[in-house]
Design a protein around this motif. Structure first.
Motif, PDB file in Angstrom:
ATOM      1  N   MET A 105       0.866  -1.193   0.000  1.00 27.59           N
ATOM      2  CA  MET A 105       0.000   0.000   0.000  1.00 27.59           C
ATOM      3  C   MET A 105       0.901   1.241   0.000  1.00 27.59           C
ATOM      4  O   MET A 105       2.063   1.203   0.426  1.00 27.59           O
ATOM      5  CB  MET A 105      -0.906   0.007   1.231  1.00 27.59           C
ATOM      6  CG  MET A 105      -1.925  -1.123   1.270  1.00 27.59           C
ATOM      7  SD  MET A 105      -3.238  -0.915   0.050  1.00 27.59           S
ATOM      8  CE  MET A 105      -4.264   0.283   0.919  1.00 27.59           C
ATOM      9  N   PRO A 106       0.383   2.407  -0.432  1.00 28.16           N
ATOM     10  CA  PRO A 106       1.229   3.616  -0.498  1.00 28.16           C
ATOM     11  C   PRO A 106       1.721   4.083   0.883  1.00 28.16           C
ATOM     12  O   PRO A 106       2.731   4.789   0.967  1.00 28.16           O
ATOM     13  CB  PRO A 106       0.314   4.661  -1.128  1.00 28.16           C
ATOM     14  CG  PRO A 106      -0.716   3.886  -1.869  1.00 28.16           C
ATOM     15  CD  PRO A 106      -0.942   2.661  -1.057  1.00 28.16           C
ATOM     16  N   VAL A 144       6.155   1.754  -3.408  1.00 28.32           N
ATOM     17  CA  VAL A 144       4.932   2.045  -4.150  1.00 28.32           C
ATOM     18  C   VAL A 144       5.097   3.402  -4.827  1.00 28.32           C
ATOM     19  O   VAL A 144       5.788   4.296  -4.312  1.00 28.32           O
ATOM     20  CB  VAL A 144       3.724   2.021  -3.204  1.00 28.32           C
ATOM     21  CG1 VAL A 144       2.441   2.372  -3.960  1.00 28.32           C
ATOM     22  CG2 VAL A 144       3.591   0.648  -2.551  1.00 28.32           C
ATOM     23  N   ASN A 145       4.434   3.569  -5.977  1.00 26.46           N
ATOM     24  CA  ASN A 145       4.444   4.844  -6.713  1.00 26.46           C
ATOM     25  C   ASN A 145       4.115   5.975  -5.731  1.00 26.46           C
ATOM     26  O   ASN A 145       3.070   5.975  -5.085  1.00 26.46           O
ATOM     27  CB  ASN A 145       3.407   4.780  -7.824  1.00 26.46           C
ATOM     28  CG  ASN A 145       3.452   6.019  -8.710  1.00 26.46           C
ATOM     29  OD1 ASN A 145       4.053   7.031  -8.385  1.00 26.46           O
ATOM     30  ND2 ASN A 145       2.806   5.904  -9.885  1.00 26.46           N
ATOM     31  N   LEU A 678      -3.800  11.250 -12.540  1.00 26.08           N
ATOM     32  CA  LEU A 678      -4.179  10.063 -11.808  1.00 26.08           C
ATOM     33  C   LEU A 678      -3.855   8.830 -12.631  1.00 26.08           C
ATOM     34  O   LEU A 678      -4.123   8.773 -13.841  1.00 26.08           O
ATOM     35  CB  LEU A 678      -5.672  10.105 -11.483  1.00 26.08           C
ATOM     36  CG  LEU A 678      -6.208   8.985 -10.591  1.00 26.08           C
ATOM     37  CD1 LEU A 678      -5.523   8.983  -9.227  1.00 26.08           C
ATOM     38  CD2 LEU A 678      -7.718   9.131 -10.431  1.00 26.08           C
ATOM     39  N   VAL A 679      -3.262   7.819 -11.987  1.00 21.39           N
ATOM     40  CA  VAL A 679      -2.924   6.551 -12.637  1.00 21.39           C
ATOM     41  C   VAL A 679      -3.617   5.428 -11.895  1.00 21.39           C
ATOM     42  O   VAL A 679      -4.117   5.602 -10.776  1.00 21.39           O
ATOM     43  CB  VAL A 679      -1.400   6.321 -12.653  1.00 21.39           C
ATOM     44  CG1 VAL A 679      -0.692   7.416 -13.442  1.00 21.39           C
ATOM     45  CG2 VAL A 679      -0.841   6.249 -11.234  1.00 21.39           C
ATOM     46  N   SER A 680      -3.609   4.261 -12.492  1.00 25.34           N
ATOM     47  CA  SER A 680      -4.212   3.091 -11.890  1.00 25.34           C
ATOM     48  C   SER A 680      -3.254   2.512 -10.866  1.00 25.34           C
ATOM     49  O   SER A 680      -2.042   2.411 -11.115  1.00 25.34           O
ATOM     50  CB  SER A 680      -4.535   2.046 -12.944  1.00 25.34           C
ATOM     51  OG  SER A 680      -4.914   0.832 -12.339  1.00 25.34           O
ATOM     52  N   PHE A 681      -3.785   2.175  -9.674  1.00 25.38           N
ATOM     53  CA  PHE A 681      -2.966   1.510  -8.668  1.00 25.38           C
ATOM     54  C   PHE A 681      -2.785   0.039  -9.028  1.00 25.38           C
ATOM     55  O   PHE A 681      -1.748  -0.554  -8.734  1.00 25.38           O
ATOM     56  CB  PHE A 681      -3.621   1.641  -7.286  1.00 25.38           C
ATOM     57  CG  PHE A 681      -2.819   0.992  -6.189  1.00 25.38           C
ATOM     58  CD1 PHE A 681      -1.648   1.589  -5.713  1.00 25.38           C
ATOM     59  CD2 PHE A 681      -3.202  -0.230  -5.636  1.00 25.38           C
ATOM     60  CE1 PHE A 681      -0.908   0.981  -4.705  1.00 25.38           C
ATOM     61  CE2 PHE A 681      -2.459  -0.830  -4.641  1.00 25.38           C
ATOM     62  CZ  PHE A 681      -1.294  -0.218  -4.158  1.00 25.38           C
TER      63      PHE A 681
END
Length: 728
Positions: A105-106, A144-145, A678-681
């Motif tokens: 998770m971020p 994570v990103n 916004l990007v896809s997780f």
């Protein structure tokens, strides 16, 4: 050998199904909700992504690193490769979930539990009691990103059942109630690490559910337009220049105020120093007033004694006046008695003259021979003479010379006592003596002076009355030798009277027993008696003459002396009552003056006490004003610094608009959402992402319950199901 070949073929078939060919259709728009199953310590055990395709077509293609997928919309089968998912559906809105392989998770969110200072695991904490501290840490997951960590905010909600927890506190948190549950809400801003502390009182602790939501950071307030603050900066710069000028004038005024404060401080110091002398003078004045008050008290007491003496004096004057009245009565009785005695004396002298003539006739008759008729005549004469002499003797005996002498002596004694009393009264009324007795020499009391003047007037009048009394006394003393002569004559007369009376007694005896043969003896007796009676008659005349002179003197003394003295004594008695009334008023006035001065003394004491307080207040004022003066000096020094700072401010604000704009943008940086794509997780290859949200969940600890194990009979698996279980 055949079995090995069959297994190889099956594996190849399965692998070919895991890698789906990229479809020719475009990727659909979708929303992602990422659910993380977390234990109470913050360790993520499982991550599931729910993918939502709203209003899409019949064919859907999606990327995601899932170990397994589940159709949440209908019963159609999803085609799932290693990172690809393909679905065909008639549903307008389609949902499916995928279980992520790496459980990342971020945010790394951890929870540390301390009970009474000791660290407990969530499992060990269950059922414990004490003071609970929960430390929450939010950190970035570097694997994570970072897009989500830097642009999303976390909302952490921890549930506390009030059956197990009380006195819940957390700085900076929002605590809400939901039924019997307290919810502690913590917020972590984008790109910021966060640390939180929650404190509570635990009793049979059972941790509640923890929910964490990661959402895009949105500002729920409208920020001001910077241009409205930078448009009028020229006016602000001019105002700053005016402030700088005003500060210079202010500093000059503060300098003048500082000089004035120094002068005022000196004046206050001088006043404070003089207050001690003033207070000392007041205390000396009060000491003098105390001495004066003591003298005034003695004066008042003396006046009361003087009043008592005056009352006695008035009573003595009344007694004196009464004595004068008695003296008048005595003098009147004395004059009347002397007049009566003189009148009776004339009668005595006349009778005695006849007796003497009778004796002389008898003596001549006895010189010749007597016949019987002549003898009878002689006997008759002797009997008549004897009767007349008895009557004369009775008259002399009736005269009370002793009473007369006692009355005269009593009058003289009264005169002497009255004169002595009047001398005492006159001496007591002397104003100098009164002042000395009252210890008020030099007094300026006008009422007292008037009373003393009044008393002095009647003292002189008393002396005048005393002079008259002394004149009367002198007259009485002049009368006394005359009366004493009368007494001496009376004594001689009495002696002679007794001799004559004895002769008369013998003569009567002789006459009663007379016979002619004894005529010669009778003749000799008559001759002897005649000679003795002649001397008695001469003394009687002298005595009666003295009585007449005494009667004349007594009458003059009564009418001209004692009567006037009686009138003067009555008048003086009346005036003495006026003197007593004045003295009574003076005594009352002295008491009032003493009481008033006592009030003045009380006022003095209050004034001295007030002066002491005033002196203390002036001391505080002097000390405080010293601090004020020093503060003004410091203010002047600070004013110079302020003037320098104002000038610096004026110089530094020439480019204030750009500086302000930069500062405002910098200050609002934390509150303005950054721009990002916004990007896809699930997989960054997905496009058309509309929304991505994150949810962390834990299970609440519940009391132990006995659960009966239920055995479920599973249907017999096919070969293909058993083969797929190998990868589960």
């Amino acid at each position: 050998m055949k079995r090995i070949v069959s297994l190889a073929i099956a594996i190849l078939l399965l692998f070919s199904s895991a890698v789906l060919a990229q479809p020719l259709i475009a990727l659909p728009q979708k929303e992602e909700v990422v659910y993380a199953k977390m234990n109470p310590s913050g360790h993520v055990e499982e991550v599931i992504i729910v993918n939502a395709f709203l209003g899409q077509g019949r064919e859907l293609f999606d990327y995601g690193n899932y170990t397994e997928v589940l159709n949440l919309t209908d019963t159609s089968t999803l085609r799932h490769g290693f990172t690809e998912v393909y679905a065909e559906t008639d549903a307008q809105d389609f949902f499916y979930q995928g279980k992520v392989r790496n459980n990342l998770m971020p945010w790394n969110v951890t929870f540390r539990y301390e009970l009474d200072g000791k660290v407990f695991s969530p499992e060990a904490l269950k059922g414990q009691s004490g003071n609970l501290v929960i430390r929450v840490k939010v950190r970035q997951n570097e694997e994570v990103n970072p897009l989500f960590y830097e642009n999303y905010m976390l909302q952490i909600s921890m549930n506390f059942d009030q059956k197990y927890f009380s006195n819940i506190e957390s700085e900076g948190a929002t605590i809400a109630s939901s039924g019997e549950t307290k919810v502690v809400n913590l917020t972590s801003l984008p790109g910021k690490e966060a640390d939180f502390i929650i404190q509570a009182k635990a009793k049979d602790a059972h941790l509640g559910q923890i929910q964490i939501a990661g959402l895009p950071f949105e500002l729920f307030m409208e920020l001001p337009d910077i241009s409205q603050y930078t448009g009028d900066l020229t006016q602000l710069q001019n105002a700053i220049a005016m402030i700088a000028g005003g500060v210079s004038e202010y500093v000059g005024g503060v300098g003048q105020l500082s000089d004035a404060a120094d002068q005022l401080e000196g004046g206050i110091g001088e006043l404070y120093d003089n207050l001690g002398a003033i207070k000392g003078g007041m205390e000396q004045l009060h000491a003098g007033r105390e001495q004066f008050d003591e003298g005034l008290r003695q004066y008042s007491e003396g006046m009361q004694e003087f009043k008592g003496g005056m009352d006695q004096l008035v009573e003595g004057i009344e007694q004196f006046s009464s004595g004068i009245d008695q003296l008048r009565e005595g003098s009147q009785g004395l004059a009347q008695g002397l007049q009566t005695l003189a009148s009776e004396g004339d009668k005595l002298v006349a009778g005695s003259q006849q007796i003497l003539a009778g004796f002389e006739a008898m003596d001549a008759l006895m010189s010749f021979p007597l016949n019987d008729a002549e003898v009878e005549l002689l006997l008759s004469i002797l009997q008549t003479f004897s009767a007349s002499f008895d009557q004369f003797a009775q008259t002399v005996d009736a005269t009370d010379f002793d009473t007369f002498i006692a009355l005269l002596n009593d009058a003289l004694t009264r005169f002497e006592s009255s004169m002595a009393r009047m001398d005492e009264i006159a001496a007591a009324l002397d104003s100098d003596v009164i002042k000395a007795n009252l210890d008020i020499s030099g007094s300026s009391n006008t009422q007292l002076e008037a009373t003393l003047s009044y008393v002095e007037h009647y003292r002189q009048k008393l002396y005048s009355e005393t002079a008259e009394l002394r004149a009367i006394h002198a007259s009485l003393n002049g009368l006394k030798p005359l009366v004493q002569g009368m007494i001496d004559s009376l004594s001689i007369l009495r002696d002679e009277y007794e001799v004559v009376r004895g002769l008369i007694s013998r003569l009567n005896t002789t006459i009663q027993a007379f016979n002619p043969e004894e005529l010669s003896q009778l003749k000799e007796g008559i001759q002897v008696f005649s000679a003795a009676y002649g001397e008695f008659h001469n003394g009687l005349e002298m005595y009666v003459g003295g009585v007449k002179q005494a009667a004349i003197g007594a009458e003059a003394l009564d009418k001209e002396g004692v009567a006037q003295l009686q009138a003067g004594a009555g008048e003086f008695a009346g005036e003495s009552e006026k003197i007593s009334s004045g003295v009574n008023q003076l005594a009352e006035g002295s008491q009032t003056l003493s009481d008033s001065h006592a009030q003045l003394m009380a006022g003095d004491r209050e004034l001295i006490s007030g002066m002491g307080q005033y002196e203390q207040g002036m001391g505080l004022l002097f000390s405080g004003f010293g601090s004020f003066s020093r503060g003004i000096g410091e203010l002047a020094g600070g004013g110079n610094q302020l003037r320098s700072g104002a000038n610096t401010l004026r110089n530094e604000t020439s480019n204030m608009s750009e500086q302000m704009k930069a500062k405002i943008e910098e200050a609002m940086g934390d509150f303005i959402p950054g721009e990002y794509e916004l990007v896809s997780f699930a997989d960054e290859r997905n496009t058309g992402i509309q929304k991505v949200q994150f949810v962390y969940l834990t299970q609440a600890q519940s009391p132990e319950e006995t659960v009966e194990e239920v055995v479920v009979e599973e249907p017999e698996k096919s070969f293909w199901d058993k083969f797929l279980d190998i990868f589960h």
